[in-house]
Motif scaffolding. Structure first.
Motif, PDB file in Angstrom:
ATOM      1  N   PHE A   1      46.437  19.848 106.135  1.00 54.74           N
ATOM      2  CA  PHE A   1      46.776  18.427 106.199  1.00 54.74           C
ATOM      3  C   PHE A   1      45.985  17.849 107.364  1.00 54.74           C
ATOM      4  O   PHE A   1      46.243  18.172 108.520  1.00 54.74           O
ATOM      5  CB  PHE A   1      48.288  18.248 106.349  1.00 54.74           C
TER       6      PHE A   1
ATOM      7  N   LEU B   1      40.306  21.231 100.424  1.00 52.41           N
ATOM      8  CA  LEU B   1      41.613  20.796  99.937  1.00 52.41           C
ATOM      9  C   LEU B   1      41.821  21.201  98.481  1.00 52.41           C
ATOM     10  O   LEU B   1      42.929  21.576  98.086  1.00 52.41           O
ATOM     11  CB  LEU B   1      41.743  19.282 100.092  1.00 52.41           C
TER      12      LEU B   1
ATOM     13  N   ALA C   1      53.435  13.876 102.788  1.00 48.87           N
ATOM     14  CA  ALA C   1      52.481  14.594 101.932  1.00 48.87           C
ATOM     15  C   ALA C   1      52.810  16.081 101.893  1.00 48.87           C
ATOM     16  O   ALA C   1      52.709  16.726 100.835  1.00 48.87           O
ATOM     17  CB  ALA C   1      51.055  14.381 102.439  1.00 48.87           C
ATOM     18  N   TRP C   2      53.197  16.628 103.032  1.00 48.16           N
ATOM     19  CA  TRP C   2      53.590  18.043 103.089  1.00 48.16           C
ATOM     20  C   TRP C   2      54.818  18.293 102.213  1.00 48.16           C
ATOM     21  O   TRP C   2      54.865  19.273 101.447  1.00 48.16           O
ATOM     22  CB  TRP C   2      53.849  18.433 104.544  1.00 48.16           C
TER      23      TRP C   2
ATOM     24  N   ALA D   1      46.304  17.793 102.016  1.00 50.86           N
ATOM     25  CA  ALA D   1      46.048  16.364 101.859  1.00 50.86           C
ATOM     26  C   ALA D   1      45.251  15.871 103.055  1.00 50.86           C
ATOM     27  O   ALA D   1      45.170  16.544 104.088  1.00 50.86           O
ATOM     28  CB  ALA D   1      47.363  15.594 101.733  1.00 50.86           C
TER      29      ALA D   1
ATOM     30  N   LEU E   1      40.489  15.846  92.900  1.00 56.69           N
ATOM     31  CA  LEU E   1      41.576  15.329  93.720  1.00 56.69           C
ATOM     32  C   LEU E   1      41.760  13.839  93.457  1.00 56.69           C
ATOM     33  O   LEU E   1      40.871  13.167  92.937  1.00 56.69           O
ATOM     34  CB  LEU E   1      41.271  15.544  95.206  1.00 56.69           C
ATOM     35  N   ASP E   2      42.916  13.318  93.842  1.00 52.88           N
ATOM     36  CA  ASP E   2      43.148  11.879  93.753  1.00 52.88           C
ATOM     37  C   ASP E   2      42.736  11.215  95.068  1.00 52.88           C
ATOM     38  O   ASP E   2      42.991  11.754  96.157  1.00 52.88           O
ATOM     39  CB  ASP E   2      44.623  11.585  93.476  1.00 52.88           C
TER      40      ASP E   2
ATOM     41  N   ALA F   1      43.272   7.951 101.329  1.00 53.13           N
ATOM     42  CA  ALA F   1      44.229   9.062 101.249  1.00 53.13           C
ATOM     43  C   ALA F   1      43.773  10.019 100.162  1.00 53.13           C
ATOM     44  O   ALA F   1      43.460   9.601  99.045  1.00 53.13           O
ATOM     45  CB  ALA F   1      45.627   8.539 100.946  1.00 53.13           C
ATOM     46  N   VAL F   2      43.726  11.297 100.500  1.00 57.14           N
ATOM     47  CA  VAL F   2      43.283  12.341  99.582  1.00 57.14           C
ATOM     48  C   VAL F   2      44.474  13.235  99.259  1.00 57.14           C
ATOM     49  O   VAL F   2      45.100  13.796 100.167  1.00 57.14           O
ATOM     50  CB  VAL F   2      42.148  13.174 100.205  1.00 57.14           C
ATOM     51  N   LEU F   3      44.780  13.370  97.969  1.00 65.24           N
ATOM     52  CA  LEU F   3      45.948  14.135  97.543  1.00 65.24           C
ATOM     53  C   LEU F   3      45.610  14.981  96.318  1.00 65.24           C
ATOM     54  O   LEU F   3      44.695  14.651  95.563  1.00 65.24           O
ATOM     55  CB  LEU F   3      47.100  13.183  97.179  1.00 65.24           C
ATOM     56  N   PRO F   4      46.354  16.060  96.108  1.00 59.61           N
ATOM     57  CA  PRO F   4      46.188  16.807  94.860  1.00 59.61           C
ATOM     58  C   PRO F   4      46.465  15.900  93.671  1.00 59.61           C
ATOM     59  O   PRO F   4      47.224  14.923  93.775  1.00 59.61           O
ATOM     60  CB  PRO F   4      47.240  17.915  94.972  1.00 59.61           C
TER      61      PRO F   4
ATOM     62  N   THR G   1      53.951  18.134  98.428  1.00 64.46           N
ATOM     63  CA  THR G   1      53.153  19.251  97.908  1.00 64.46           C
ATOM     64  C   THR G   1      53.908  20.578  97.981  1.00 64.46           C
ATOM     65  O   THR G   1      53.312  21.645  97.806  1.00 64.46           O
ATOM     66  CB  THR G   1      51.826  19.363  98.672  1.00 64.46           C
TER      67      THR G   1
END
Length: 362
Positions: free
Chosen positions: A151, A230, A69-70, A236, A291-292, A347-350, A73
């Motif tokens: 994160f 976030l 994830a890092w 994330a 966020l997704d 899972a939380v992501l941009p 992003t």
């Protein structure tokens, strides 16, 4: 009768019945007699075993996901890598070992943080992490974390956040309360006040008499705080817990003591109280912040992250007994009859950032 039970009985006798969320908060977090403030709940000698305590593979694969994830992003630096509700510190220990192998520069440059409210557990975590070369800070809330991309991982975090329960009584719903019976024993009953119907699931009107629904405003507030952070600063999140992917009706409040279930009113302060997590509700909060949110079972997540391959590596040069132990750990973590289906992953992501094993959002 436990010391906390005596105090709760006295409280109800003086001030009247209390709602389920207040009872949970007292049982778990009371400063003098709360479960998490007075005892060591984790491990074989405690009341339950969490995934990081079962096998190092869990923390290793979580760390790999955070690292991916890092990368996805844009490798932000400075960066904060945090665990919220970190238990004994075992998960962070395994994550740090893995991240230092994947990218020593990241481990040297990142700020590592533990978000923990229990002074006793902080002492345990510091012992667990004493040998790590990384710099680790402790925080009571996410509000004091460094103002950098974050994160963050939370394992079995939301299940211990107090819930409210409502019971179908007559033509409407009433809050489920804890009061005293004729013998001054704790018991559940329907409260006097009616309930705002907007708090209830869409299908609540079809529920039978005595049906119970659960809502978790404190969980929602915690998820909103993390999502807001976030969305503002980047990063994330990965959250693993037992629960359900679709909202439903039913009582999931439970007490766990000495690795067995017991009456939730029996031993306040001496048993772990939890309730299943509504992952759909958490995902909706995440998406409301732009966020997704991606959902899966723990079994699917770990297998797709390489659990079987990692088990094979660990067992390659091991004896038969060690290989059998590793196989048993795989089954406990990912087997459908163990944690694999019961535990879910959020899972939380941009927006529009894809990190395997989760596909891009539609």
């Amino acid at each position: 009768m436990t010391r906390l039970k005596t105090r709760i009985v006295e409280l109800i006798g003086a001030a009247g019945p209390i709602p389920v969320n207040q009872y949970m908060a007292l049982c778990l977090f009371d400063p003098q007699d709360g479960y998490y403030t007075t005892r060591e709940p984790f491990g074989a000698a405690g009341d339950f075993v969490t995934a990081p305590e079962i096998s190092q593979m869990f923390g290793e694969l979580v760390a790999v996901w955070l690292y991916e994830a890092w990368l996805a992003t844009g490798r932000p630096m400075p960066v904060t890598i945090a665990e919220i509700g970190p238990g004994r510190g075992t998960l962070m220990k395994d994550m740090l070992r893995t991240l230092s192998r994947l990218d020593p520069a990241l481990t040297a440059g990142a700020s590592f943080a533990m978000v923990e409210t229990s002074p006793r557990l902080i002492d345990v975590q510091k012992q667990t992490l004493a040998a790590t070369p990384a710099t680790i800070g402790w925080h009571e809330s996410t509000g004091t974390l460094p103002q950098t991309p974050l994160f963050i991982v939370g394992n079995e975090l939301f299940d211990a956040v107090p819930i409210r329960q409502f019971v179908r009584a007559g033509t409407g719903w009433r809050e489920r309360m804890i009061g005293l019976d004729g013998a001054d024993e704790l018991h559940f009953f329907a409260g006097a006040g009616s309930v705002d119907p907007t708090l209830l699931p869409n299908d609540a009107e079809n529920a039978p008499q005595g049906a119970i629904v659960e809502v978790a405003p404190a969980r929602a507030a915690l998820m909103a705080t993390i999502a807001e952070r976030l969305a503002e600063l980047g990063g994330a999140g990965l959250f693993l817990d037992y629960g359900y992917l679709r909202p439903g009706i039913g009582d999931t409040l439970q007490a766990l003591r000495k690795h067995d279930h017991e009456d939730v009113l029996a031993n306040p302060g001496e048993a772990d109280l939890t309730a299943h997590v509504d992952f759909a509700a958490l995902a909706a909060i995440v998406r409301a912040h732009g966020l997704d949110a991606h959902l899966s079972t723990q079994g699917e997540f770990l297998v797709e992250m390489g659990l079987l391959e990692r088990a094979g590596q660990l067992g390659a040069n091991a004896d038969e007994a060690a290989r059998e132990k590793i196989a048993g750990e795989v089954e406990r973590l990912a087997g459908p009859q163990a944690m694999g289906d019961l535990f879910k992953v959020l899972a939380v992501l941009p927006a529009e950032i894809a990190v395997p094993p989760f596909a891009p959002a539609d």
